[in-house]
Design a protein around this motif. Sequence first.
Motif, mmCIF file in Angstrom:
data_model
loop_
_atom_site.group_PDB
_atom_site.id
_atom_site.type_symbol
_atom_site.label_atom_id
_atom_site.label_comp_id
_atom_site.label_asym_id
_atom_site.label_seq_id
_atom_site.Cartn_x
_atom_site.Cartn_y
_atom_site.Cartn_z
ATOM 1 N N ALA A 32 0.844 -1.194 0.000
ATOM 2 C CA ALA A 32 0.000 0.000 0.000
ATOM 3 C C ALA A 32 0.878 1.241 0.000
ATOM 4 N N ALA A 33 0.369 2.302 -0.613
ATOM 5 C CA ALA A 33 1.094 3.567 -0.689
ATOM 6 C C ALA A 33 0.138 4.725 -0.451
ATOM 7 N N VAL A 34 0.699 5.824 0.079
ATOM 8 C CA VAL A 34 -0.063 7.049 0.293
ATOM 9 C C VAL A 34 0.865 8.228 0.052
ATOM 10 N N THR A 35 0.328 9.317 -0.470
ATOM 11 C CA THR A 35 1.111 10.532 -0.682
ATOM 12 C C THR A 35 0.606 11.636 0.239
ATOM 13 N N TYR A 36 1.544 12.263 0.928
ATOM 14 C CA TYR A 36 1.243 13.317 1.900
ATOM 15 C C TYR A 36 1.719 14.668 1.379
ATOM 16 N N ALA A 37 0.970 15.704 1.681
ATOM 17 C CA ALA A 37 1.447 17.069 1.518
ATOM 18 C C ALA A 37 2.146 17.488 2.805
ATOM 19 N N ILE A 38 3.308 18.097 2.669
ATOM 20 C CA ILE A 38 4.048 18.584 3.834
ATOM 21 C C ILE A 38 3.669 20.050 4.017
ATOM 22 N N GLY A 39 2.980 20.340 5.099
ATOM 23 C CA GLY A 39 2.490 21.696 5.294
ATOM 24 C C GLY A 39 1.328 21.978 4.357
ATOM 25 N N LYS A 40 1.234 23.201 3.895
ATOM 26 C CA LYS A 40 0.111 23.610 3.044
ATOM 27 C C LYS A 40 0.529 23.529 1.578
ATOM 28 N N PRO A 41 -0.095 22.664 0.789
ATOM 29 C CA PRO A 41 0.302 22.519 -0.613
ATOM 30 C C PRO A 41 -0.284 23.634 -1.474
ATOM 31 N N SER A 42 0.308 23.817 -2.653
ATOM 32 C CA SER A 42 -0.301 24.707 -3.643
ATOM 33 C C SER A 42 -1.626 24.105 -4.096
ATOM 34 N N GLU A 43 -2.452 24.920 -4.715
ATOM 35 C CA GLU A 43 -3.751 24.425 -5.184
ATOM 36 C C GLU A 43 -3.567 23.315 -6.214
ATOM 37 N N LYS A 44 -2.593 23.454 -7.114
ATOM 38 C CA LYS A 44 -2.358 22.419 -8.130
ATOM 39 C C LYS A 44 -1.910 21.110 -7.482
ATOM 40 N N THR A 45 -1.041 21.232 -6.485
ATOM 41 C CA THR A 45 -0.573 20.025 -5.795
ATOM 42 C C THR A 45 -1.710 19.364 -5.028
ATOM 43 N N ARG A 46 -2.513 20.162 -4.347
ATOM 44 C CA ARG A 46 -3.666 19.615 -3.622
ATOM 45 C C ARG A 46 -4.580 18.858 -4.577
ATOM 46 N N LYS A 47 -4.822 19.452 -5.748
ATOM 47 C CA LYS A 47 -5.680 18.802 -6.736
ATOM 48 C C LYS A 47 -5.069 17.494 -7.234
ATOM 49 N N LEU A 48 -3.748 17.483 -7.432
ATOM 50 C CA LEU A 48 -3.066 16.257 -7.859
ATOM 51 C C LEU A 48 -3.306 15.134 -6.856
ATOM 52 N N LEU A 49 -3.173 15.436 -5.571
ATOM 53 C CA LEU A 49 -3.363 14.406 -4.544
ATOM 54 C C LEU A 49 -4.816 13.942 -4.487
ATOM 55 N N VAL A 50 -5.740 14.887 -4.542
ATOM 56 C CA VAL A 50 -7.161 14.539 -4.470
ATOM 57 C C VAL A 50 -7.571 13.674 -5.651
ATOM 58 N N VAL A 51 -7.159 14.061 -6.844
ATOM 59 C CA VAL A 51 -7.568 13.329 -8.044
ATOM 60 C C VAL A 51 -6.916 11.950 -8.092
ATOM 61 N N THR A 52 -5.644 11.864 -7.718
ATOM 62 C CA THR A 52 -4.972 10.557 -7.734
ATOM 63 C C THR A 52 -5.633 9.594 -6.761
ATOM 64 N N GLN A 53 -5.936 10.079 -5.573
ATOM 65 C CA GLN A 53 -6.599 9.215 -4.589
ATOM 66 C C GLN A 53 -7.997 8.836 -5.060
ATOM 67 N N ALA A 54 -8.702 9.782 -5.655
ATOM 68 C CA ALA A 54 -10.049 9.488 -6.167
ATOM 69 C C ALA A 54 -9.995 8.471 -7.307
ATOM 70 N N SER A 55 -8.941 8.527 -8.112
ATOM 71 C CA SER A 55 -8.818 7.565 -9.217
ATOM 72 C C SER A 55 -8.594 6.154 -8.695
ATOM 73 N N LEU A 56 -7.887 6.034 -7.567
ATOM 74 C CA LEU A 56 -7.735 4.718 -6.940
ATOM 75 C C LEU A 56 -9.090 4.193 -6.488
ATOM 76 N N GLU A 57 -9.886 5.044 -5.859
ATOM 77 C CA GLU A 57 -11.211 4.599 -5.407
ATOM 78 C C GLU A 57 -12.092 4.214 -6.599
ATOM 79 N N ALA A 58 -11.989 4.971 -7.693
ATOM 80 C CA ALA A 58 -12.763 4.638 -8.894
ATOM 81 C C ALA A 58 -12.322 3.295 -9.464
ATOM 82 N N ALA A 59 -11.018 3.036 -9.415
ATOM 83 C CA ALA A 59 -10.505 1.754 -9.900
ATOM 84 C C ALA A 59 -10.989 0.605 -9.026
ATOM 85 N N ILE A 60 -10.994 0.819 -7.709
ATOM 86 C CA ILE A 60 -11.463 -0.226 -6.787
ATOM 87 C C ILE A 60 -12.918 -0.570 -7.067
#
Length: 249
Positions: A108-136
């Motif tokens: 298993a893997a997880v990606t963390y933002a260190i501190g407050k991420p930029s909006e683009k970075t936040r979106k990258l994490l949200v979408v990647t995690q959501a794509s895993l849930e969609a795949a499941i």
Amino acid sequence: MAIMIKSAQEIEKMRISGKALRQVHNAIAPHVVPGASTMDLERIAVAKIAELGATAAFKGYHGYPAALCTSVNEEVVHGMPNEKRILKEGDILSIDCGVIIDGFYSDAAVTYAIGKPSEKTRKLLVVTQASLEAAIEQCQVGGRLGDISAAVQEMCEAEGFGVVRDFVGHGIGRSMHEDPQVPNFGPAGKGPRLKAGMVLAIEPMINAGGPDVRVLKDGWTAVTVDGSYSAHFEHTVAITNDGPLVLTR
């Protein structure tokens, strides 16, 4: 392609392995903060794995030197823990880990933002995690392997992100990597039919920029060619007649 079908008893053993792996991730999470080194996190993981009576799945695998893969920012996968790699505000960190209990692997893997991420970075994490849930959600008896792959690709590319081609998910069980490969790209409705008893490590690796990666001279660390940040989320999932069972939740 010989896809191993696990019995209910084997899936239960994998669930125990997956539960232990989640405890390792949970032990690390509070320490993913500015000022921590990636080696600090490695030491926490090693101690927790030992406490649980598990074995680190990655250490020694094809010569890999650590229990964790710690991939920072543009590192996609297989970044190695290092005393000198200090996390700072604005970084992202992907932590990938696997354990073995009673002969069965979990991953298993997880990606963390260190501190407050930029909006683009936040979106990258949200979408990647959501794509895993969609795949499941596509892990349904009678479906096709390509349904899993397409779910990731369609969601991430729709948001303008690059889907890595060079690394893919995989079957898992008594070995870390079993058939089939589980790409994060490709057409739905193609590939092997999904059957109860299959267990898959599904792991979207998604770049903020283009999909291309290269491996550094250390022979392990894969980075984005364009220097963009990369996110990585992964679960070990059993396909059952009652739907997907996430063993590393």
